[in-house]
Scaffold this motif. Structure first.
Motif, mmCIF file in Angstrom:
data_model
loop_
_atom_site.group_PDB
_atom_site.id
_atom_site.type_symbol
_atom_site.label_atom_id
_atom_site.label_comp_id
_atom_site.label_asym_id
_atom_site.label_seq_id
_atom_site.Cartn_x
_atom_site.Cartn_y
_atom_site.Cartn_z
ATOM 1 N N ALA A 142 -0.893 1.249 8.504
ATOM 2 C CA ALA A 142 -1.642 0.115 7.432
ATOM 3 C C ALA A 142 -2.843 0.847 6.953
ATOM 4 C CB ALA A 142 -1.866 -0.783 8.428
ATOM 5 N N ARG B 201 2.820 -7.602 6.917
ATOM 6 C CA ARG B 201 3.951 -7.854 7.095
ATOM 7 C C ARG B 201 5.161 -6.546 6.759
ATOM 8 N NH1 ARG B 201 6.219 -8.915 1.779
ATOM 9 N NH2 ARG B 201 4.625 -9.594 0.337
ATOM 10 N N PRO B 202 6.216 -6.474 6.895
ATOM 11 C CA PRO B 202 6.985 -5.390 6.861
ATOM 12 C C PRO B 202 7.346 -5.448 5.219
ATOM 13 C CG PRO B 202 8.413 -6.948 7.918
ATOM 14 C CD PRO B 202 7.123 -7.386 8.249
ATOM 15 N N GLY B 203 7.672 -4.405 4.690
ATOM 16 C CA GLY B 203 8.205 -4.201 3.339
ATOM 17 C C GLY B 203 9.728 -4.776 3.222
ATOM 18 N N PRO C 12 6.901 6.177 8.893
ATOM 19 C CA PRO C 12 6.200 5.080 8.107
ATOM 20 C C PRO C 12 4.615 5.146 7.747
ATOM 21 C CG PRO C 12 7.503 4.670 10.124
ATOM 22 C CD PRO C 12 7.112 6.061 10.024
ATOM 23 N N GLY D 189 -0.316 -3.941 6.296
ATOM 24 C CA GLY D 189 0.453 -4.156 7.648
ATOM 25 C C GLY D 189 0.393 -5.363 8.201
ATOM 26 N N ILE E 228 1.972 -5.792 2.549
ATOM 27 C CA ILE E 228 2.756 -4.586 2.986
ATOM 28 C C ILE E 228 1.846 -3.554 3.360
ATOM 29 C CG2 ILE E 228 4.941 -3.260 3.007
ATOM 30 C CD1 ILE E 228 5.783 -5.565 1.043
ATOM 31 N N HIS F 164 5.970 1.965 -0.603
ATOM 32 C CA HIS F 164 6.925 3.083 -0.318
ATOM 33 C C HIS F 164 6.166 4.166 0.376
ATOM 34 C CE1 HIS F 164 10.746 1.414 -2.587
ATOM 35 N NE2 HIS F 164 10.359 0.697 -1.307
ATOM 36 N N ASP F 165 6.642 4.586 1.672
ATOM 37 C CA ASP F 165 6.209 5.863 2.316
ATOM 38 C C ASP F 165 5.608 7.136 1.775
ATOM 39 O OD1 ASP F 165 6.492 3.854 4.610
ATOM 40 O OD2 ASP F 165 8.581 4.986 4.967
#
Length: 233
Positions: free
Chosen positions: A125, A98-100, A122, A96, A93, A66-67
């Motif tokens: 990566a 794939r998206p979470g 966000p 980078g 994730i 998470h960010d």
């Protein structure tokens, strides 16, 4: 002050209102989480307050993607010589690739997330040097066990330092106004609750949460009581 000393080797770092932790060993230090994007300057100030150099940072353990936890990881990775560590399920994730997946919000959580985290940038990566799994042992404090805690994210982890009996829970457990509860914004709330209950088996004296004030004594008993009540938001 950004760095708050919790015991001789453990520090709570407040990065723009978001917590991270630092553990100090004789041969260098470990960061647990890196705050949101832009936390690099605060992390460097924290190191200065503690009296260690950037070159003393040996590794960064990310409890999940998470960010507010991994947003500053790319900055730390850019320091050079820092090993970036994450669970195998969240590593793609963080890299980078794939998206979470988004959390499964309750209505109350959706409103809370918009209020407290809606403006987070966000996480860029970031490389992951070491992928870990449940039961892996890292060279921290004489041996730190990785504990898989799926639910908040698939690849959420806790980290248990056996000798000093310190537990980093990530967002599986949180504290708010003196109440210990299951963390919010989970991918799978029931799995997160089960992960919370599993952490009570660890004989922790100190528990450091992804959000809220840490417990600095008798943590196992306090977590056990909280897990039995399983207070959620």
């Amino acid at each position: 002050m950004i760095a708050e000393q919790l015991n001789p080797d453990l520090f709570l770092l407040t990065l723009g209102g978001w917590p991270a932790y630092l553990w100090r060993d004789p041969d260098g230090v470990t960061l647990v989480d890196a705050g949101p994007v832009g936390s690099g300057a605060d992390l460097l100030r924290a190191l200065d307050e503690i009296g260690v150099e950037r070159s003393d940072v040996r590794r960064l353990v990310l409890t999940h993607f998470h960010d507010d936890h991994a947003g500053g990881a790319a900055e730390v990775a850019g320091w050079g010589g820092v090993e970036i560590i994450a669970h195998e399920s969240d590593a793609p994730i963080i890299r980078g690739d794939r998206p979470g997946p988004p959390p499964s919000f309750s209505d109350a959580e959706r409103a809370l997330h918009a209020r407290v985290a809606g403006d987070l940038e966000p996480a860029p990566a970031c490389r992951v040097d070491t992928v870990v799994r449940d039961g892996d042992v890292l060279d921290i404090a004489g041996g730190a066990t990785v504990v898989s805690t799926p639910g908040h994210t698939d690849g959420s982890v806790a980290l248990y330092l056996d000798r000093p009996r310190v537990l980093f829970t990530g967002d599986t457990v949180a504290e708010h106004d003196g109440v210990i509860m299951r963390g919010v914004f989970n991918l799978d709330g029931e799995a997160a609750a089960e992960s919370f209950r599993a952490l009570t088996a660890l004989p922790a004296e100190i528990a450091c949460f992804g959000h809220g004030r840490p417990v600095l004594g008798d943590a196992q008993a306090i977590l056990t009581t909280a897990a039995a009540a399983m207070i959620t938001v």
